[in-house]
Design a protein around this motif. Sequence first.
Motif, PDB file in Angstrom:
ATOM      1  N   CYS A   1     -27.048  25.863  -7.208  1.00  0.00           N
ATOM      2  CA  CYS A   1     -27.427  24.902  -6.168  1.00  0.00           C
ATOM      3  C   CYS A   1     -26.273  24.569  -5.228  1.00  0.00           C
ATOM      4  N   THR A   2     -26.629  24.061  -4.054  1.00  0.00           N
ATOM      5  CA  THR A   2     -25.704  23.448  -3.106  1.00  0.00           C
ATOM      6  C   THR A   2     -26.116  21.995  -2.938  1.00  0.00           C
ATOM      7  N   GLU A   3     -25.540  21.328  -1.932  1.00  0.00           N
ATOM      8  CA  GLU A   3     -25.953  19.953  -1.623  1.00  0.00           C
ATOM      9  C   GLU A   3     -27.385  19.885  -1.114  1.00  0.00           C
TER      10      GLU A   3
ATOM     11  N   GLU B   1     -19.091  40.048 -12.112  1.00  0.00           N
ATOM     12  CA  GLU B   1     -20.339  40.794 -12.263  1.00  0.00           C
ATOM     13  C   GLU B   1     -21.457  40.224 -11.396  1.00  0.00           C
ATOM     14  N   GLY B   2     -21.136  39.179 -10.619  1.00  0.00           N
ATOM     15  CA  GLY B   2     -22.131  38.587  -9.741  1.00  0.00           C
ATOM     16  C   GLY B   2     -23.200  37.778 -10.447  1.00  0.00           C
ATOM     17  N   ALA B   3     -22.933  37.331 -11.660  1.00  0.00           N
ATOM     18  CA  ALA B   3     -23.917  36.557 -12.415  1.00  0.00           C
ATOM     19  C   ALA B   3     -24.082  35.168 -11.810  1.00  0.00           C
ATOM     20  N   TYR B   4     -25.272  34.591 -11.978  1.00  0.00           N
ATOM     21  CA  TYR B   4     -25.567  33.295 -11.372  1.00  0.00           C
ATOM     22  C   TYR B   4     -24.948  32.133 -12.138  1.00  0.00           C
ATOM     23  N   ASP B   5     -24.567  32.346 -13.402  1.00  0.00           N
ATOM     24  CA  ASP B   5     -24.176  31.233 -14.262  1.00  0.00           C
ATOM     25  C   ASP B   5     -22.670  31.028 -14.361  1.00  0.00           C
ATOM     26  N   PHE B   6     -21.921  31.599 -13.426  1.00  0.00           N
ATOM     27  CA  PHE B   6     -20.472  31.415 -13.426  1.00  0.00           C
ATOM     28  C   PHE B   6     -19.948  31.680 -12.026  1.00  0.00           C
ATOM     29  N   GLY B   7     -18.858  31.009 -11.651  1.00  0.00           N
ATOM     30  CA  GLY B   7     -18.270  31.228 -10.333  1.00  0.00           C
ATOM     31  C   GLY B   7     -18.962  30.408  -9.263  1.00  0.00           C
ATOM     32  N   LEU B   8     -19.207  30.997  -8.101  1.00  0.00           N
ATOM     33  CA  LEU B   8     -19.784  30.267  -6.980  1.00  0.00           C
ATOM     34  C   LEU B   8     -21.128  29.667  -7.364  1.00  0.00           C
ATOM     35  N   GLY B   9     -21.284  28.383  -7.096  1.00  0.00           N
ATOM     36  CA  GLY B   9     -22.498  27.677  -7.470  1.00  0.00           C
ATOM     37  C   GLY B   9     -22.541  27.246  -8.916  1.00  0.00           C
ATOM     38  N   ALA B  10     -21.446  27.440  -9.637  1.00  0.00           N
ATOM     39  CA  ALA B  10     -21.427  27.148 -11.074  1.00  0.00           C
ATOM     40  C   ALA B  10     -20.072  26.588 -11.493  1.00  0.00           C
ATOM     41  N   GLY B  11     -19.641  25.533 -10.817  1.00  0.00           N
ATOM     42  CA  GLY B  11     -18.331  24.954 -11.108  1.00  0.00           C
ATOM     43  C   GLY B  11     -18.261  24.173 -12.403  1.00  0.00           C
ATOM     44  N   PHE B  12     -19.421  23.784 -12.959  1.00  0.00           N
ATOM     45  CA  PHE B  12     -19.520  23.104 -14.251  1.00  0.00           C
ATOM     46  C   PHE B  12     -18.776  21.772 -14.298  1.00  0.00           C
ATOM     47  N   TYR B  13     -18.329  21.272 -13.152  1.00  0.00           N
ATOM     48  CA  TYR B  13     -17.685  19.954 -13.081  1.00  0.00           C
ATOM     49  C   TYR B  13     -16.481  19.862 -14.015  1.00  0.00           C
ATOM     50  N   VAL B  14     -15.703  20.945 -14.047  1.00  0.00           N
ATOM     51  CA  VAL B  14     -14.474  20.991 -14.838  1.00  0.00           C
ATOM     52  C   VAL B  14     -13.287  21.236 -13.897  1.00  0.00           C
ATOM     53  N   ASP B  15     -12.099  20.988 -14.395  1.00  0.00           N
ATOM     54  CA  ASP B  15     -10.862  21.426 -13.744  1.00  0.00           C
ATOM     55  C   ASP B  15     -10.379  22.669 -14.494  1.00  0.00           C
ATOM     56  N   ALA B  16     -10.509  23.814 -13.862  1.00  0.00           N
ATOM     57  CA  ALA B  16     -10.113  25.062 -14.513  1.00  0.00           C
ATOM     58  C   ALA B  16      -8.597  25.110 -14.722  1.00  0.00           C
ATOM     59  N   THR B  17      -8.198  25.718 -15.826  1.00  0.00           N
ATOM     60  CA  THR B  17      -6.777  25.888 -16.125  1.00  0.00           C
ATOM     61  C   THR B  17      -6.381  27.353 -16.176  1.00  0.00           C
TER      62      THR B  17
END
Length: 280
Positions: free
Chosen positions: A56-58, A95-111
């Motif tokens: 999703c987006t805004e 791999e272009g999957a929908y559940d990670f990366g763009l649109g899938a920030g998971f509200y975390v601070d990545a390390t």
Amino acid sequence: MSFEVVSQSRCFNGTQFVYRHISQETGTPMRLAAYIPPQAAKGKVPVVWFLSGLTCTEENFTVKAGAQRIASELGLILIAPDTSPRGEGVPDDPEGAYDFGLGAGFYVDATQEPWAKNYRMRSYIERELPTLIAENLPADMERQGITGHSMGGHGALTIALRNPGRFKAVSAFAPISSPMHCPWGEKALSNYIGADRSAWREYDTGALIESGARVPDILVDQGTADSFLDSQLKPQLLEEACVKAGQPLTLRRQEGYDHSYFFIASFIEDHLRWHAQRLA
């Protein structure tokens, strides 16, 4: 930096805005939607955040949930941020999957690299964006609620639990109840945070509650026909954690509803009234 208006439309005697700004946390342009109700013409009004889910987006919540009518009646600002950084140079799932990366920030601070530079959605939502909202919108930041859907339900619950006292009302639609124990969450947390599962606990609702985090009460709606119910969402884990810790929870299993925005549109009024009562 102040918000740049991307669009604005009259809506139920208020105004639906889309804003753009440069984020210091993500290092990218970010967009968010904000519905300003008519009551804001006379002074500051309460704020309800809606955090969206995977892909999703805004825009999704703004155009599909039908929330503006009731927000206008109740005098609530609705804030709908994007779900991840975007733009040139921002890494995506290889791999272009929908559940990670763009649109899938998971509200975390990545390390972990290459995600750590841009994927800072926790700090964006918890620190940067509240300051900008307070500076630019007629928002009473002493009266805030937060809700969200799926990945965004996970975000709403964990952000509220990590920031005690900030949100006077907390709810969620079909949240990922325990990212530590489902494929979506395990993929996201291992890539963004690393292999040490103890570092995942601050992003898991059940683990936060187990560690003593509390909010006054929680409302959750979950459709019984949700295709992700058993594999990804696992509301029973949230229920068990709350019962064990004495955390008040109203978990409503809605017969026949799926994971779509038709489900959200069906119960958004209940959630906004729940928030308005606690933000009065």
